[in-house]
Design a protein around this motif. Sequence first.
Motif, PDB file in Angstrom:
ATOM      1  N   SER A  38     -16.639   1.158  82.863  1.00 14.19           N
ATOM      2  CA  SER A  38     -15.522   1.979  82.388  1.00 14.19           C
ATOM      3  C   SER A  38     -14.992   1.370  81.093  1.00 14.19           C
ATOM      4  O   SER A  38     -15.218   0.170  80.829  1.00 14.19           O
ATOM      5  CB  SER A  38     -14.400   2.038  83.427  1.00 14.19           C
ATOM      6  N   PRO A  39     -14.343   2.131  80.220  1.00 11.67           N
ATOM      7  CA  PRO A  39     -13.818   1.567  78.958  1.00 11.67           C
ATOM      8  C   PRO A  39     -12.915   0.372  79.182  1.00 11.67           C
ATOM      9  O   PRO A  39     -12.980  -0.614  78.423  1.00 11.67           O
ATOM     10  CB  PRO A  39     -13.033   2.748  78.356  1.00 11.67           C
ATOM     11  N   GLU A  40     -12.113   0.402  80.228  1.00 11.64           N
ATOM     12  CA  GLU A  40     -11.186  -0.701  80.496  1.00 11.64           C
ATOM     13  C   GLU A  40     -11.948  -1.952  80.934  1.00 11.64           C
ATOM     14  O   GLU A  40     -11.588  -3.089  80.555  1.00 11.64           O
ATOM     15  CB  GLU A  40     -10.174  -0.293  81.578  1.00 11.64           C
ATOM     16  N   TYR A  41     -12.989  -1.747  81.747  1.00 14.56           N
ATOM     17  CA  TYR A  41     -13.803  -2.880  82.206  1.00 14.56           C
ATOM     18  C   TYR A  41     -14.463  -3.561  81.014  1.00 14.56           C
ATOM     19  O   TYR A  41     -14.472  -4.803  80.898  1.00 14.56           O
ATOM     20  CB  TYR A  41     -14.861  -2.379  83.201  1.00 14.56           C
ATOM     21  N   ARG A  42     -15.036  -2.762  80.131  1.00 15.96           N
ATOM     22  CA  ARG A  42     -15.721  -3.326  78.953  1.00 15.96           C
ATOM     23  C   ARG A  42     -14.729  -4.033  78.026  1.00 15.96           C
ATOM     24  O   ARG A  42     -15.057  -5.068  77.423  1.00 15.96           O
ATOM     25  CB  ARG A  42     -16.438  -2.201  78.202  1.00 15.96           C
ATOM     26  N   LYS A  43     -13.509  -3.508  77.938  1.00 13.04           N
ATOM     27  CA  LYS A  43     -12.498  -4.132  77.086  1.00 13.04           C
ATOM     28  C   LYS A  43     -12.147  -5.529  77.574  1.00 13.04           C
ATOM     29  O   LYS A  43     -12.019  -6.485  76.775  1.00 13.04           O
ATOM     30  CB  LYS A  43     -11.241  -3.253  77.043  1.00 13.04           C
ATOM     31  N   ILE A  44     -11.994  -5.666  78.892  1.00 11.09           N
ATOM     32  CA  ILE A  44     -11.696  -6.988  79.464  1.00 11.09           C
ATOM     33  C   ILE A  44     -12.861  -7.945  79.209  1.00 11.09           C
ATOM     34  O   ILE A  44     -12.655  -9.134  78.861  1.00 11.09           O
ATOM     35  CB  ILE A  44     -11.400  -6.869  80.977  1.00 11.09           C
ATOM     36  N   GLN A  45     -14.064  -7.434  79.370  1.00 12.85           N
ATOM     37  CA  GLN A  45     -15.239  -8.289  79.173  1.00 12.85           C
ATOM     38  C   GLN A  45     -15.306  -8.807  77.738  1.00 12.85           C
ATOM     39  O   GLN A  45     -15.621  -9.983  77.501  1.00 12.85           O
ATOM     40  CB  GLN A  45     -16.505  -7.479  79.514  1.00 12.85           C
ATOM     41  N   GLU A  46     -14.980  -7.968  76.794  1.00 12.43           N
ATOM     42  CA  GLU A  46     -14.981  -8.376  75.388  1.00 12.43           C
ATOM     43  C   GLU A  46     -13.930  -9.448  75.128  1.00 12.43           C
ATOM     44  O   GLU A  46     -14.163 -10.408  74.373  1.00 12.43           O
ATOM     45  CB  GLU A  46     -14.728  -7.165  74.496  1.00 12.43           C
ATOM     46  N   LEU A  47     -12.762  -9.300  75.739  1.00 15.53           N
ATOM     47  CA  LEU A  47     -11.697 -10.292  75.564  1.00 15.53           C
ATOM     48  C   LEU A  47     -12.105 -11.635  76.156  1.00 15.53           C
ATOM     49  O   LEU A  47     -11.837 -12.707  75.576  1.00 15.53           O
ATOM     50  CB  LEU A  47     -10.403  -9.798  76.221  1.00 15.53           C
ATOM     51  N   LEU A  48     -12.741 -11.607  77.313  1.00 18.81           N
ATOM     52  CA  LEU A  48     -13.157 -12.851  77.962  1.00 18.81           C
ATOM     53  C   LEU A  48     -14.225 -13.585  77.150  1.00 18.81           C
ATOM     54  O   LEU A  48     -14.326 -14.826  77.201  1.00 18.81           O
ATOM     55  CB  LEU A  48     -13.673 -12.564  79.376  1.00 18.81           C
ATOM     56  N   ASN A  49     -14.992 -12.830  76.392  1.00 19.14           N
ATOM     57  CA  ASN A  49     -16.061 -13.428  75.596  1.00 19.14           C
ATOM     58  C   ASN A  49     -15.596 -13.844  74.197  1.00 19.14           C
ATOM     59  O   ASN A  49     -16.373 -14.425  73.430  1.00 19.14           O
ATOM     60  CB  ASN A  49     -17.221 -12.442  75.466  1.00 19.14           C
ATOM     61  N   ASN A  50     -14.348 -13.562  73.899  1.00 19.72           N
ATOM     62  CA  ASN A  50     -13.812 -13.880  72.563  1.00 19.72           C
ATOM     63  C   ASN A  50     -13.438 -15.366  72.530  1.00 19.72           C
ATOM     64  O   ASN A  50     -12.464 -15.786  73.178  1.00 19.72           O
ATOM     65  CB  ASN A  50     -12.603 -13.006  72.296  1.00 19.72           C
ATOM     66  N   VAL A  51     -14.187 -16.115  71.732  1.00 22.30           N
ATOM     67  CA  VAL A  51     -13.975 -17.553  71.682  1.00 22.30           C
ATOM     68  C   VAL A  51     -12.761 -17.947  70.838  1.00 22.30           C
ATOM     69  O   VAL A  51     -12.324 -19.101  70.861  1.00 22.30           O
ATOM     70  CB  VAL A  51     -15.224 -18.258  71.112  1.00 22.30           C
ATOM     71  N   GLN A  52     -12.208 -17.009  70.108  1.00 23.02           N
ATOM     72  CA  GLN A  52     -11.074 -17.315  69.260  1.00 23.02           C
ATOM     73  C   GLN A  52      -9.741 -17.325  70.035  1.00 23.02           C
ATOM     74  O   GLN A  52      -8.737 -17.789  69.526  1.00 23.02           O
ATOM     75  CB  GLN A  52     -10.994 -16.295  68.107  1.00 23.02           C
ATOM     76  N   ILE A  53      -9.774 -16.771  71.250  1.00 21.77           N
ATOM     77  CA  ILE A  53      -8.552 -16.746  72.076  1.00 21.77           C
ATOM     78  C   ILE A  53      -8.430 -18.068  72.811  1.00 21.77           C
ATOM     79  O   ILE A  53      -9.369 -18.500  73.509  1.00 21.77           O
ATOM     80  CB  ILE A  53      -8.580 -15.568  73.071  1.00 21.77           C
ATOM     81  N   ARG A  54      -7.310 -18.703  72.697  1.00 21.49           N
ATOM     82  CA  ARG A  54      -7.072 -19.992  73.374  1.00 21.49           C
ATOM     83  C   ARG A  54      -6.363 -19.708  74.700  1.00 21.49           C
ATOM     84  O   ARG A  54      -5.136 -19.575  74.782  1.00 21.49           O
ATOM     85  CB  ARG A  54      -6.227 -20.883  72.491  1.00 21.49           C
ATOM     86  N   TRP A  55      -7.166 -19.606  75.746  1.00 18.13           N
ATOM     87  CA  TRP A  55      -6.635 -19.261  77.071  1.00 18.13           C
ATOM     88  C   TRP A  55      -5.862 -20.436  77.649  1.00 18.13           C
ATOM     89  O   TRP A  55      -6.184 -21.596  77.389  1.00 18.13           O
ATOM     90  CB  TRP A  55      -7.760 -18.878  78.026  1.00 18.13           C
ATOM     91  N   LYS A  56      -4.860 -20.099  78.444  1.00 21.07           N
ATOM     92  CA  LYS A  56      -4.064 -21.169  79.079  1.00 21.07           C
ATOM     93  C   LYS A  56      -4.640 -21.603  80.426  1.00 21.07           C
ATOM     94  O   LYS A  56      -4.189 -22.594  81.018  1.00 21.07           O
ATOM     95  CB  LYS A  56      -2.599 -20.731  79.253  1.00 21.07           C
TER      96      LYS A  56
END
Length: 416
Positions: A397-415
């Motif tokens: 689903s578009p929402e599922y793919r959006k989350i997957q893209e965010l998780l793969n984004n290495v520029q985001i500094r997750w807490k």
Amino acid sequence: MTRAKPEDDEYWNSSKFKAFTFDDEDDEFSQLKESKRAVNSILVDEDEDEDDVERVSWSGEPVGSISWSVKETASSIRSGSEQSFPKIDTTPSLSKQGSGYSLSSLFKEKFRSLQDKLLLLDEAVAVYDGNVITAVSQILFRELMARDVALRHYVHYLKEMGEQKLLVELLKALGRTEDMALMHYKEHLNIKDEGRRRDFLKSCLSLPFSQDDATHVQDHYTLLERQIIIEASDKKADAEIFKKFPRKASILNMPIITTLYYSCFYHYGESEGTFSSPSNIRKTFRISEKQYILTALGARAKLKSWFDVDSLFNTKNWLGYTKKKSPIGFHRVVDILHKNSAPVQVLQEYVNLIDDPDLKLSGALKYKCHDVVINTYRDLKDRQQLIVYREKLERDSPEYRKIQELLNNVQIRWKN
């Protein structure tokens, strides 16, 4: 026959009669509903020698009863005859004043107890002879004015018995003009015809109300007058909205907010110069912005008119940019929109406008506004919550793919 003050007040001071008390267990007023025989026994001549034989008049009323005595006296006053109350000793004690009789001496002579006085007054009201009621009421009012506790109980009794007109007269005699005005105003509840009710309310406008009550009565009259005009017009209206959404009830006698809702539903967009216009009703009855927004939002959302919903909140700043602003909080707006089955796109727009992050997130989760939930977790740098939420969505689903893209984004500094 003129009596001294102690004799006039024999009831209040003498031990011959039972004292009138106001204890909860002593229900004096309930005695007014005793049997006819008990009532009739109040007036029996002391020189009667007829071996307890009850005598009756042609009307079937026992001679000497209160009902018969009041009716006979009323008849005598109307005909101008010289007769007095039958079966009552009327020698010098019953004096004439002008063309009618004074009931004062009779009232005090034969009706010494409070129960007797109230019974006579009830019978006078039942007959509804103005002369008798006035004479009896004036004496009773004068006695009650000096006795606060008795007065309060008597006012309560009149309310319980529904003696509206007598209560109004009593309050007027006591100088309680505002109470009298309110009691008179309440009579509109007994008027079924809307035209007659409107005319009655108009006649109330000159009564001595307090400032707040006077405003209320004026609004009530103005509202009913408007409703009569709107009702007459809408009953024969053939506009498309009346065909698509037929009226389920009359607007007559509805509260102000119900009238405003009706106006926002059927007459939205009319010019302020018409009585049925929402802006006219808002201005006439001084409806606050918050109340107006809530009412108009409910009406337009019910019709699925999302453009009108947007127009309620759109404002322009000094640079000419349009932004949304609400006096009621956007979390309440979202609740109302959801109750009226607003599409997800509309809900998401207003959920995004909620200032409080926790309220925004809970609203997005509750109403399944996926984009708002995903963006909120992204802004919070909460990787774990994104993973949990991803599992609730359909794969690809578009929402599922959006989350997957965010998780793969290495520029985001997750807490986490």
